[in-house]
Design a protein around this motif. Structure first.
Motif, PDB file in Angstrom:
ATOM      1  N   ASN A 121       7.109  -7.116 -29.146  1.00 48.24           N
ATOM      2  CA  ASN A 121       7.703  -6.692 -30.577  1.00 48.24           C
ATOM      3  C   ASN A 121       8.361  -6.345 -30.720  1.00 48.24           C
ATOM      4  O   ASN A 121       8.930  -6.614 -31.589  1.00 48.24           O
ATOM      5  CB  ASN A 121       6.161  -6.479 -31.421  1.00 48.24           C
ATOM      6  N   PRO A 173      10.793  -9.972 -31.474  1.00 42.10           N
ATOM      7  CA  PRO A 173       9.613 -10.124 -30.157  1.00 42.10           C
ATOM      8  C   PRO A 173      11.518 -10.728 -28.880  1.00 42.10           C
ATOM      9  O   PRO A 173      11.518 -11.544 -28.950  1.00 42.10           O
ATOM     10  CB  PRO A 173       8.658 -10.735 -30.521  1.00 42.10           C
ATOM     11  N   GLN A 174      10.870 -10.008 -27.771  1.00 48.01           N
ATOM     12  CA  GLN A 174      11.025 -10.543 -26.459  1.00 48.01           C
ATOM     13  C   GLN A 174      10.308 -10.205 -25.417  1.00 48.01           C
ATOM     14  O   GLN A 174       9.720  -9.559 -25.478  1.00 48.01           O
ATOM     15  CB  GLN A 174      12.717 -10.297 -26.789  1.00 48.01           C
ATOM     16  N   LYS A 175      10.982 -11.214 -24.388  1.00 51.10           N
ATOM     17  CA  LYS A 175      10.077 -11.025 -23.301  1.00 51.10           C
ATOM     18  C   LYS A 175      10.950 -10.222 -22.448  1.00 51.10           C
ATOM     19  O   LYS A 175      12.082 -10.276 -22.220  1.00 51.10           O
ATOM     20  CB  LYS A 175       9.531 -12.057 -22.222  1.00 51.10           C
ATOM     21  N   CYS A 208       6.052  -9.200 -23.427  1.00 50.24           N
ATOM     22  CA  CYS A 208       5.934 -10.047 -24.327  1.00 50.24           C
ATOM     23  C   CYS A 208       6.437  -8.694 -24.947  1.00 50.24           C
ATOM     24  O   CYS A 208       5.369  -8.088 -25.604  1.00 50.24           O
ATOM     25  CB  CYS A 208       5.176 -11.092 -25.661  1.00 50.24           C
ATOM     26  N   SER A 241       0.854 -19.532 -28.960  1.00 50.34           N
ATOM     27  CA  SER A 241       2.376 -19.547 -27.918  1.00 50.34           C
ATOM     28  C   SER A 241       3.662 -19.689 -29.485  1.00 50.34           C
ATOM     29  O   SER A 241       3.879 -20.732 -29.748  1.00 50.34           O
ATOM     30  CB  SER A 241       2.709 -20.831 -27.612  1.00 50.34           C
ATOM     31  N   LYS A 268       7.818 -19.200 -30.536  1.00 46.45           N
ATOM     32  CA  LYS A 268       8.938 -18.496 -29.615  1.00 46.45           C
ATOM     33  C   LYS A 268       9.674 -17.671 -31.058  1.00 46.45           C
ATOM     34  O   LYS A 268       9.908 -17.803 -31.700  1.00 46.45           O
ATOM     35  CB  LYS A 268       9.476 -20.252 -30.382  1.00 46.45           C
ATOM     36  N   TYR A 269      10.666 -17.406 -30.219  1.00 47.01           N
ATOM     37  CA  TYR A 269      11.572 -16.373 -30.808  1.00 47.01           C
ATOM     38  C   TYR A 269      12.923 -16.717 -30.228  1.00 47.01           C
ATOM     39  O   TYR A 269      12.884 -16.571 -28.768  1.00 47.01           O
ATOM     40  CB  TYR A 269      11.337 -14.949 -30.844  1.00 47.01           C
ATOM     41  N   TYR A 314      12.801 -17.110 -26.156  1.00 51.72           N
ATOM     42  CA  TYR A 314      11.645 -16.559 -25.291  1.00 51.72           C
ATOM     43  C   TYR A 314      10.501 -17.228 -25.528  1.00 51.72           C
ATOM     44  O   TYR A 314      10.597 -17.955 -27.372  1.00 51.72           O
ATOM     45  CB  TYR A 314      11.343 -15.448 -25.551  1.00 51.72           C
ATOM     46  N   GLU A 315       9.347 -17.631 -24.884  1.00 54.87           N
ATOM     47  CA  GLU A 315       8.007 -18.167 -26.003  1.00 54.87           C
ATOM     48  C   GLU A 315       7.117 -16.905 -25.875  1.00 54.87           C
ATOM     49  O   GLU A 315       6.899 -16.815 -23.994  1.00 54.87           O
ATOM     50  CB  GLU A 315       7.330 -18.974 -25.663  1.00 54.87           C
ATOM     51  N   CYS A 316       5.955 -16.338 -26.625  1.00 55.75           N
ATOM     52  CA  CYS A 316       5.225 -16.030 -26.368  1.00 55.75           C
ATOM     53  C   CYS A 316       3.707 -16.254 -26.540  1.00 55.75           C
ATOM     54  O   CYS A 316       3.361 -17.282 -27.217  1.00 55.75           O
ATOM     55  CB  CYS A 316       5.599 -14.340 -27.403  1.00 55.75           C
ATOM     56  N   THR A 361      -0.394 -15.437 -27.044  1.00 56.19           N
ATOM     57  CA  THR A 361      -1.193 -14.754 -27.629  1.00 56.19           C
ATOM     58  C   THR A 361      -2.980 -15.542 -27.945  1.00 56.19           C
ATOM     59  O   THR A 361      -3.028 -16.417 -28.199  1.00 56.19           O
ATOM     60  CB  THR A 361      -0.947 -14.203 -28.988  1.00 56.19           C
TER      61      THR A 361
END
Length: 718
Positions: free
Chosen positions: A307, A298-300, A305, A423, A425-426, A319-321, A323
């Motif tokens: 998946n 998962p990235q922006k 974002c 939140s 994080k990836y 990155y931080e997504c 939901t």
């Protein structure tokens, strides 16, 4: 105007519904509209009211010759050219639909088909639709039809594509003045719709030039152009008989081409090509799994974002997504299994590596949760177990391959009684051995806007150490601005900045100044964990000569004498970073800068509660906090390159012999015979200089001054 139309339409619709309700309660029906004038083959109306047991009948009617009125509605249907159908819209509405069952084509002269219109006004009649219950008319619809026949060309065009002539030999528009299809245009002699009789009327007044059809006039050298009356005597011997295909005017239309239409924008998902695995990885190439698919995390992408975004070789990301949690998630990436994450990946050297997964359980999940205060808490508890809160990948690489992949999966249990956002994080970090593959901040010197490279010393073995890369940071406040939720951002070279966060402090905290001072000191110390800073933008992590120590200035405190029950003194609330840099060289017009020193200092502040105005609750309640600011700033200082002593007053004012500030340079009069002249060998320049001196002496001896001296000498001798 659009608002007026919407208002009228809404009023009409409301009126129809109100009428339908009243009609239903009174057991009556009515057509809406009750009178229709149509010029087309389709008519639609609505029958409102209690439509149960209703039958419809259609007949043609005509007004009385004496009274002009139409007779009463009748339930006896007649045979017409119209087809009557109905559609039940509900308990109180029926849609009545009439369609003309006749062709509207105009009959030809020898047309034997009776299904056509004998006159241009094909249909002129009145129709009556009656709604009956048990043979008794309840409502009627009167329709006046006035329909003209459809006029179509005698020779309709085919569906084939238009054949564009070859523009090299034939013009694209041979008759531009032919503006009316199927009719003769006056003065347009090239119009094929004009008969011979029409052309006789204006044959001597045809439109000239390209608009009149002379798109490719015959050139002057054609034998057919010159008449016998005005042609020169030599013309018959030099004129040319050339076919029209060789006309030079056709070159103005050359060269035509057919352009394929480009597909317009579409809201459909594009069809992506199948991934093509590579044998050797280079920077930026996507990483592939063993089955030939993209290795995704998962990235922006464009701020959103995704998946399943492919991971690029040697491209770090973090990155931080976010939901919105309305229920417990059940799918990827918030619910993952170690077995699904431990997959085989192509290493780029003909083999594969397996992702080594390590699980960590988050004891405190509050950093990953943000409660939405706008929604009141609910009595129902939402318990989501083993949610994936973070996926941190480390790729170990060497040359053009991957030697290993490790994954740290952070899981935790979320317990909520109101709506909240999660939140996750990836991140992915590429390491060459133990060194991070982060990009340099310049080559060789620092570039403005790149992060300042810092580090700490770590032991590589018993006899050797290396610098582990870190960064020098300042505060990065988010959302509420509190230090507990604030992040950190790296210091960018050449960019001064000031930022901070807020720390809640109560009256009870001010009674423990030593503990408060220690808390603020630890918060500020987290910004700078490094002890060394790189001189240049691409340092060697194994060479200590490329690094300099960070200077920390300690705060001299006298807190033992100044502390009181309501005020704390010498709180290190402001962290200041001074960075001295110098421009060492210029590479392709870009200045190369080096850091010569970095100093970290703290400015003390005195903290006391503000009890003025209406903010007295914190002064009364020892647990009620007030917000105090903690700040950090960075300042870059350029060291000037020119360190020579200042010029004296003589060098500033006496500029007559300054060759750099005057057009005439007397000190360089004998420059060609000095050692600084390198245009030719010194022996040649010396010989040429001596020749010049000889000519000067000869000119002096034979010149006027020497003759006057000799004459004066002779006069004195006599």
């Amino acid at each position: 105007m659009a608002n007026v139309v919407v208002l009228l339409y809404s009023s009409f619709f409301t009126l129809v519904l109100l009428f339908a309700c009243v009609a239903y309660t009174q057991n009556i029906v009515v057509f809406q509209p009750s009178f229709v004038i149509t010029t087309g083959p389709v008519v639609t109306a609505v029958l409102l009211g209690n439509t149960s047991g209703i039958s419809l009948s259609l007949r043609t009617v005509s007004p009385s010759n004496t009274t002009g009125n139409i007779g009463s509605p009748s339930c006896v249907a007649e045979e017409t050219n119209w087809v009557l159908t109905r559609e039940q819209l509900g308990k109180t509405a029926v849609r009545v639909h009439l369609r003309l069952n006749q062709s509207l084509h105009l009959c030809g002269n020898n047309d034997t088909n009776t299904d056509c219109c004998e006159r241009a006004l094909c249909i002129l009649e009145a129709l009556q639709v009656s709604a009956c219950v048990d043979g008794t008319p309840q409502a009627s619809l009167l329709i006046q039809a006035k329909i003209h026949a459809l006029l179509v060309p005698a020779n309709p065009g085919s569906d084939n594509k238009t054949v564009i002539p070859n523009q090299v030999y034939q013009p694209l528009g041979p008759c531009p003045c032919d503006l009316t299809s199927g009719a003769c245009d006056i003065l347009c002699c090239c119009d094929t719709d004009c008969s011979n009789e029409d052309l006789k009327l204006f044959s001597s007044h045809c439109l000239p030039g390209p608009f009149g059809g002379q798109v490719s006039p015959a050139p002057d050298y054609q034998c057919s152009v010159q008449s016998t009356g005005n042609s020169p005597d030599w013309f018959p011997f030099l004129c040319v008989n050339s076919p029209p295909e060789n006309n030079p005017y056709l070159g103005h239309f050359y060269k035509g081409d057919t352009i394929a239409p480009k597909p317009g924008p579409s809201f459909q998902s594009p069809v992506l090509p199948a991934p093509v695995p590579v044998d050797v990885y280079i920077q930026g190439n996507p990483i592939f799994t063993l089955n030939g698919q993209y290795f995704t995390v998962p990235q922006k992408v464009l701020g959103l974002c995704v998946n399943n975004a492919p991971v690029a070789f040697l491209k770090n990301f973090n990155y931080e997504c976010t939901t919105l949690l309305l229920s417990c998630p059940t799918g990827y990436p918030l619910q993952t299994l170690s077995g699904n994450l431990s997959i085989k990946v192509k290493n780029g050297q003909g083999d594969d590596v397996v992702v080594d997964v390590t699980d960590e359980v988050a004891a405190d999940t509050s950093p990953f949760i943000s409660i939405i205060d706008a929604v009141a808490p609910s009595d129902e508890m939402l318990v989501c177990e083993n949610l994936t809160l973070a996926l941190d990948y480390k790729f170990y690489w060497r040359e053009n391959g991957i030697t290993g992949i490790t994954l740290t999966r952070t899981i935790g249990t979320i317990i909520l009684n109101s709506r909240a956002t999660l939140s996750t994080k990836y991140s992915a970090t590429f390491l060459n051995g133990e060194f991070s593959g982060e990009p340099n901040s310049g080559n060789p010197g620092y570039q403005v806007g790149r992060p300042v490279v810092a580090g700490i010393v770590e032991a590589l073995d018993s006899n050797k150490g290396f610098i582990k890369r870190t960064s020098v940071n300042v505060w990065k406040p988010v959302s509420d601005g509190l230090c507990s939720t604030a992040g950190m951002k790296p210091v960018l070279f050449g960019e001064n900045s000031t930022s901070g966060c807020l720390l809640p402090v109560s009256r009870q905290n001010l009674t423990q100044c030593s503990l408060l001072r220690e808390t603020v000191t630890n918060l500020q110390a987290d910004l700078i964990a490094a002890t060394y800073v790189a001189k240049s933008g691409n340092p060697d992590f194994l060479t200590m000569a490329d690094w300099i120590n960070i200077s920390f200035v300690t705060l001299n405190s006298s807190t033992a004498m100044k502390n009181s029950t309501s005020t704390c003194y010498d709180i290190p609330a402001h962290l200041h970073i001074h960075i001295w840099s110098v421009t060492t060289s210029v590479v392709e017009g870009v200045p190369q800068r080096e850091i010569r020193a970095l100093q970290v200092s703290n400015s003390p502040s005195n903290w006391a509660l503000d009890c003025g105005g209406g903010a007295i609750s914190s002064c009364v309640d020892p647990e009620e906090p007030q917000l105090f600011s903690i700040t950090s700033s960075v300042t870059f200082i350029d060291i000037p390159i020119n360190t020579r002593p200042p010029k004296t007053r003589f060098y500033i004012n006496f500029t007559e012999y300054d060759c750099n500030r005057n057009d005439v340079c007397w000190p360089e009069l004998a420059f060609p015979i000095t050692k600084y002249y390198t245009g030719e060998p010194f022996s040649q320049s010396l010989a040429k200089g001596m020749i010049l001196v000889f000519f000067f002496i000869v000119a002096s001896v034979l010149g006027t001054p020497w003759r006057q001296i000799r004459q004066a000498w002779n006069n004195s001798a006599h």
